[in-house]
Design a protein around this motif. Sequence first.
Motif, PDB file in Angstrom:
ATOM      1  N   UNK A 111       0.781  -1.185   0.178  1.00 22.24           N
ATOM      2  CA  UNK A 111       0.159   0.081  -0.051  1.00 22.24           C
ATOM      3  C   UNK A 111       0.919   1.000   0.011  1.00 22.24           C
ATOM      4  N   UNK A 112       0.754   2.263  -0.762  1.00 16.71           N
ATOM      5  CA  UNK A 112       1.223   3.527  -0.865  1.00 16.71           C
ATOM      6  C   UNK A 112       0.998   4.403   0.014  1.00 16.71           C
ATOM      7  N   UNK A 152      -8.120   7.275  -4.115  1.00 17.70           N
ATOM      8  CA  UNK A 152      -8.757   7.770  -3.014  1.00 17.70           C
ATOM      9  C   UNK A 152      -9.829   7.034  -2.546  1.00 17.70           C
ATOM     10  N   UNK A 153     -10.128   6.666  -1.406  1.00 14.53           N
ATOM     11  CA  UNK A 153     -11.102   5.905  -0.751  1.00 14.53           C
ATOM     12  C   UNK A 153     -11.806   6.703   0.258  1.00 14.53           C
ATOM     13  N   UNK A 154     -13.232   6.555   0.265  1.00 10.67           N
ATOM     14  CA  UNK A 154     -13.997   7.229   0.982  1.00 10.67           C
ATOM     15  C   UNK A 154     -14.769   6.453   2.126  1.00 10.67           C
ATOM     16  N   UNK A 155     -14.867   7.040   3.466  1.00  7.93           N
ATOM     17  CA  UNK A 155     -15.460   6.497   4.280  1.00  7.93           C
ATOM     18  C   UNK A 155     -16.905   7.080   4.566  1.00  7.93           C
ATOM     19  N   UNK A 156     -17.987   6.501   4.984  1.00 10.15           N
ATOM     20  CA  UNK A 156     -19.146   6.972   5.237  1.00 10.15           C
ATOM     21  C   UNK A 156     -19.778   6.608   6.462  1.00 10.15           C
ATOM     22  N   UNK A 157     -20.681   7.334   7.060  1.00  9.70           N
ATOM     23  CA  UNK A 157     -21.544   6.976   8.188  1.00  9.70           C
ATOM     24  C   UNK A 157     -22.959   7.176   7.764  1.00  9.70           C
ATOM     25  N   UNK A 158     -23.635   6.044   7.416  1.00  7.32           N
ATOM     26  CA  UNK A 158     -24.949   6.150   6.808  1.00  7.32           C
ATOM     27  C   UNK A 158     -24.686   6.745   5.282  1.00  7.32           C
ATOM     28  N   UNK A 159     -25.476   7.816   5.117  1.00  3.48           N
ATOM     29  CA  UNK A 159     -25.350   8.370   3.606  1.00  3.48           C
ATOM     30  C   UNK A 159     -24.465   9.601   3.658  1.00  3.48           C
ATOM     31  N   UNK A 160     -23.937   9.951   4.816  1.00  2.44           N
ATOM     32  CA  UNK A 160     -22.745  11.006   4.951  1.00  2.44           C
ATOM     33  C   UNK A 160     -21.398  10.603   4.769  1.00  2.44           C
ATOM     34  N   UNK A 165     -18.020  10.961   5.372  1.00  2.00           N
ATOM     35  CA  UNK A 165     -17.261  11.612   6.839  1.00  2.00           C
ATOM     36  C   UNK A 165     -15.609  11.437   6.659  1.00  2.00           C
ATOM     37  N   UNK A 166     -15.163  10.918   5.909  1.00  2.00           N
ATOM     38  CA  UNK A 166     -13.500  10.647   5.620  1.00  2.00           C
ATOM     39  C   UNK A 166     -13.128  10.207   4.241  1.00  2.00           C
ATOM     40  N   UNK A 167     -11.712  10.185   4.119  1.00  2.00           N
ATOM     41  CA  UNK A 167     -11.016   9.980   2.768  1.00  2.00           C
ATOM     42  C   UNK A 167      -9.838   9.552   3.081  1.00  2.00           C
ATOM     43  N   UNK A 168      -9.300   8.811   2.269  1.00  6.48           N
ATOM     44  CA  UNK A 168      -7.676   8.521   2.390  1.00  6.48           C
ATOM     45  C   UNK A 168      -7.266   8.517   0.892  1.00  6.48           C
ATOM     46  N   UNK A 169      -5.881   8.846   0.882  1.00  8.77           N
ATOM     47  CA  UNK A 169      -5.244   9.115  -0.335  1.00  8.77           C
ATOM     48  C   UNK A 169      -4.210   8.201  -0.558  1.00  8.77           C
ATOM     49  N   UNK A 170      -3.802   7.737  -1.437  1.00  4.67           N
ATOM     50  CA  UNK A 170      -2.712   6.658  -1.902  1.00  4.67           C
ATOM     51  C   UNK A 170      -1.909   7.234  -3.147  1.00  4.67           C
ATOM     52  N   UNK A 212      -1.688  -0.490   5.852  1.00  6.10           N
ATOM     53  CA  UNK A 212      -3.122  -0.845   5.557  1.00  6.10           C
ATOM     54  C   UNK A 212      -3.927   0.356   5.557  1.00  6.10           C
ATOM     55  N   UNK A 213      -5.087   0.185   4.852  1.00  6.21           N
ATOM     56  CA  UNK A 213      -5.998   1.374   4.693  1.00  6.21           C
ATOM     57  C   UNK A 213      -7.005   1.224   5.885  1.00  6.21           C
ATOM     58  N   UNK A 214      -6.999   2.390   6.482  1.00 11.55           N
ATOM     59  CA  UNK A 214      -7.824   2.357   7.968  1.00 11.55           C
ATOM     60  C   UNK A 214      -9.176   2.250   7.401  1.00 11.55           C
ATOM     61  N   UNK A 215      -9.624   2.887   6.252  1.00 12.91           N
ATOM     62  CA  UNK A 215     -10.979   2.857   5.838  1.00 12.91           C
ATOM     63  C   UNK A 215     -11.286   1.751   5.215  1.00 12.91           C
ATOM     64  N   UNK A 216     -10.476   1.065   4.774  1.00  9.11           N
ATOM     65  CA  UNK A 216     -10.732  -0.459   4.345  1.00  9.11           C
ATOM     66  C   UNK A 216     -10.757  -1.438   5.395  1.00  9.11           C
ATOM     67  N   UNK A 217     -10.068  -1.263   6.508  1.00  2.71           N
ATOM     68  CA  UNK A 217     -10.132  -1.924   7.758  1.00  2.71           C
ATOM     69  C   UNK A 217     -11.529  -1.884   8.314  1.00  2.71           C
TER      70      UNK A 217
END
Length: 762
Positions: free
Chosen positions: A42-43, A191-199, A201-206, A219-224
Motif C-alpha cells: 500500500x502506498x 482515494x477511498x471514502x468513508x461513510x456513516x450512513x449516507x454521510x 465523513x472521511x477519505x484516504x489518499x494513496x 493498510x488502509x484504515x477505511x478498508x479495515x
Amino acid sequence: MPTASGNGRAPGPGDARPARDVAGMAPASGAGVAGIPACRTEPDLAMLAVPDHEGRTAPGRSGGADGDGDGVLAAEREHLRAAREYLRLMRENVLSLPAMAGDRVSQEYLKADLHRRAEALRDLPGAPLFFGRLDYAGDQDAPGGGEILHIGRRHVHDPQGRPAVIDWRAPVARPFYQATVADPMNLRLRRRFGFSGDALTAYEDEGFRAGDARGDGAASRILIEEIERPRSGPMRDIVATIAPDQDDIVRADPDQTICVQGAPGTGKTAVGLHRIAYLLYAHQARMHRGGVLVIGPNKAFLSYIRGVLPALGELDVRQVTMTDLLDGVTVRARDNAHVARIKGDARMAGVLRAAVWSQLVEPAEPVMLVRGSRRWRVPAFELAGLMAELRSRGVRYGSGRDMFGHRIAHAILTRMEAAGEACDDRTHESVRRSQPVRETVDLLWPKVDPVRVVMRLLSDPAALARAADGILSPEEQRALAWARVPRGPASAPWTAADAVLVDEAADVVERAGGLSHVVVDEAQDLSPMECRAIGRRCGTGSVTVLGDLAQGTAPAAAADWAHVLAHLGKPGGLVRTLDTGYRVPRQILEYAGRLLPSIAPGLLSARSLRQDPGSLVVSRVEPGLLAGELARVCARALAVPGSVAVIGADAEVAALSSQLSRAGLAHAVLDTGATLEHRLVIVPATLAKGLEFDHVIAVEPDRIVAAEPRGLQRLYVTLTRAVSRLTVLHTGPLPRELADGARPDGPVRCSEAEPDGPGPRL
C-alpha cells in the motif's frame, strides 16, 4: 493552498465524477489487521481526523494546513450531492418515457423493461453513490490519461451526458482494485471514502508518484473499518473492498469455468455474486440471451444473499435452491445417508438411461400403408434397422421417437418414387401422420413419462434389476426399493435425491435448455447426479463453482474438485484458492482448524489478516446452569452492535428458544423460509452453512457432532460462522479433536478467565 492529494490546487466538484456506494462506516472493533491485502504494497496513507455528522471522528487524508481536509471533504460532499441529483434526473427521465409499440403485447414488454430500468436507478438509502476516486496521470496515450474518476456501483451522468460516476465494472475502474506501487496502471492517486450512513465523513489518499510511497505496507484504515464493520440482516456487497485475487476471479473470461476453493471468511460467496454482476455488465447481450442463475443450499441462505445483486443494479437474476430447480416431483420424504449416497452416485445415470431405452419394443410385424389402390409395406427387419440406426446416433429418446416416424415415412416414399409416383413434402407429412405409421411409432417407440420411469424403478425390484444389471450390486438395489408401492406419482414418497433422478430421466428423453452462466454455492455438498443436473443446464455456458471441501456435510459430499468439475461436464475448469480471511479473526480460524486433520486432511487452515485476543471464549458450564449462562452471554452480545446467532443441534433448537424466551430475550428461530431480520437468532446447525454473524454462540458441540454421520464437518461449519466473536458453551466433554486445544496446557495459550464468566478466553 496544498490539497489532500498534494497537487497544489483545491479540488472542486468538477474534479470528481460521483461514483456509487459503500455502506455506512462504524468504528473499528479494535481487532488488528496484519496487512490488507498482504499481496499488495500500500502506498502513502496519511490520516486526518474530521468530525462526522454524529460528532465522532473519522480518518481523512491530511495535506498540510488544518483546513485542507475540510475543504476536500466539502468538495467531495458537494460532488456526492450533485451525483444524487443526476441519478434522480436519470430516473425521472426513464419514468417519463412513453411505452410506444406496434401492439399491446410489445407495449407491455416495453413497460416492464422501463420499470426495471427505473428500479435499477433508485438511490438506495445507506448506500452512497461512490466509494473511491482515481486520479490518472497526465499521459494522454495511456488509459484514463489525465482523468479524475469517481468509482461506484453504477454509472451516473449529468444532463449533458458527462459521466459523474463510473461503474466499478468498467475497464477504466479496474486500477482501483489492482494498482500497486510496482504497477500503478497510470494512476497518480487513489482515494477511498468513508461513510456513516449516507454521510461522507472521511477519505484516504494513496499516491503512486515517485516519493509518495512509504513502502512499509501500511493498510488502509477505511478498508479495515469497512471489513470489520458490525453486520446485521442480509449480506452486503463487497464492491468497495474487493481484493486483487478476488477481482481476478470476478473479471475472468465468460467462457471460463472457475472453481473457487474458499476457506471460511475469504469472501467466496461475494466473489461469485460480483462475478454475475460483472458478466451482466461486460457481456450483457450474451448473458441475457441464455440467462444466468444462482444456486444456493437452502432458502435461509438465499434470503441472506438476496440483496447483493439488486444493490449492484442487477434485479432480474434468478436465485434458487436445488429443490426449486428440480421441480418435477413434490419432495415429501428424506433418504437415509446410505440410500442418498447410492441415488447420488453417477452410476445412476446409466441405470436411468437403460430404464428409459428399455421402453423400445422389438418389431414383430411390418407396417402397411394403403394409398389408393396401392399398398406400401416396410418389413419388421427394416424397422428394427431404422431404430438401431437412430440409437447409434446418440439422440435423445424423445427426439428419436420423432425421427422414427420420419424415417418410416421416408422408407415408404422411397418405394412410392421407385414406382413412379410424384412425391413432395406434403406427401411426406401425409404419410408420417397416417394412422398405420403413428400406431407403429406408438407401439415400437412409446412415449415415456420420466416420473413414472423412476417410480417404477423404485417400486418394482424386477424392473430395477433389469436396468441396474452390472451397474448396482444386489444390496444396493434392495436399499433403493420403496417399502410400499404407491398408488401413483402423487402419493409416492419422493425425496430430494429422487427429484434429481427424475430430472436425469427427463434429460434422457429431451435435452434441457442452456444457460449462459451458473453460480453454484456450497458446491462441495453436491452429489455427482446433482452436478450432472446443473451441468446439462449450461452445456454451452460456463459455471462459477464456490465451496469449501472442509464444509462438506452431505452424504455424497465431494472429496476433490476435479470430480465435481468432471460431473458438471467442465473438466477443463480452473481451480482457484482463496485462503486469506479478511473478517474472521485468526483465533477463531485456528480453533476451528483443529478439525481439519480429521475432516479434510489435504487442506491447510486459512490465514487471517485479523487478530483479536478476545474473540474466542470456550466455557464449560454445569448442566443446570446452561440456560442462565446462555442468557447472560446473549445479553452481553446484544449490548454491542452486530448480529448474534445461537447455533445448536437441530434437536436442541426448541429448548434453546424456550430458554431465551424465559430470560426475556427477543429472538427469532431460523427455519427454511425465515429471514435474518432479528439481531438475535437461533440457527439449527443444518441451516448455518453460508451465513455469517458478528457473534456466534455454539451450544453443546458434542451434540452437533453426534447428530449426523458427518457431524465434525457440521461443527466446523458452525464454528466458522463467527466473524468477530465465538463463544462455545458446553456441559459435556468437547469433541476429542477440540478438547486438547481448549485446555490451558494445550497448544493454544489461554489468558485468564473473564471476571464474570467461567471459561477461558483464547
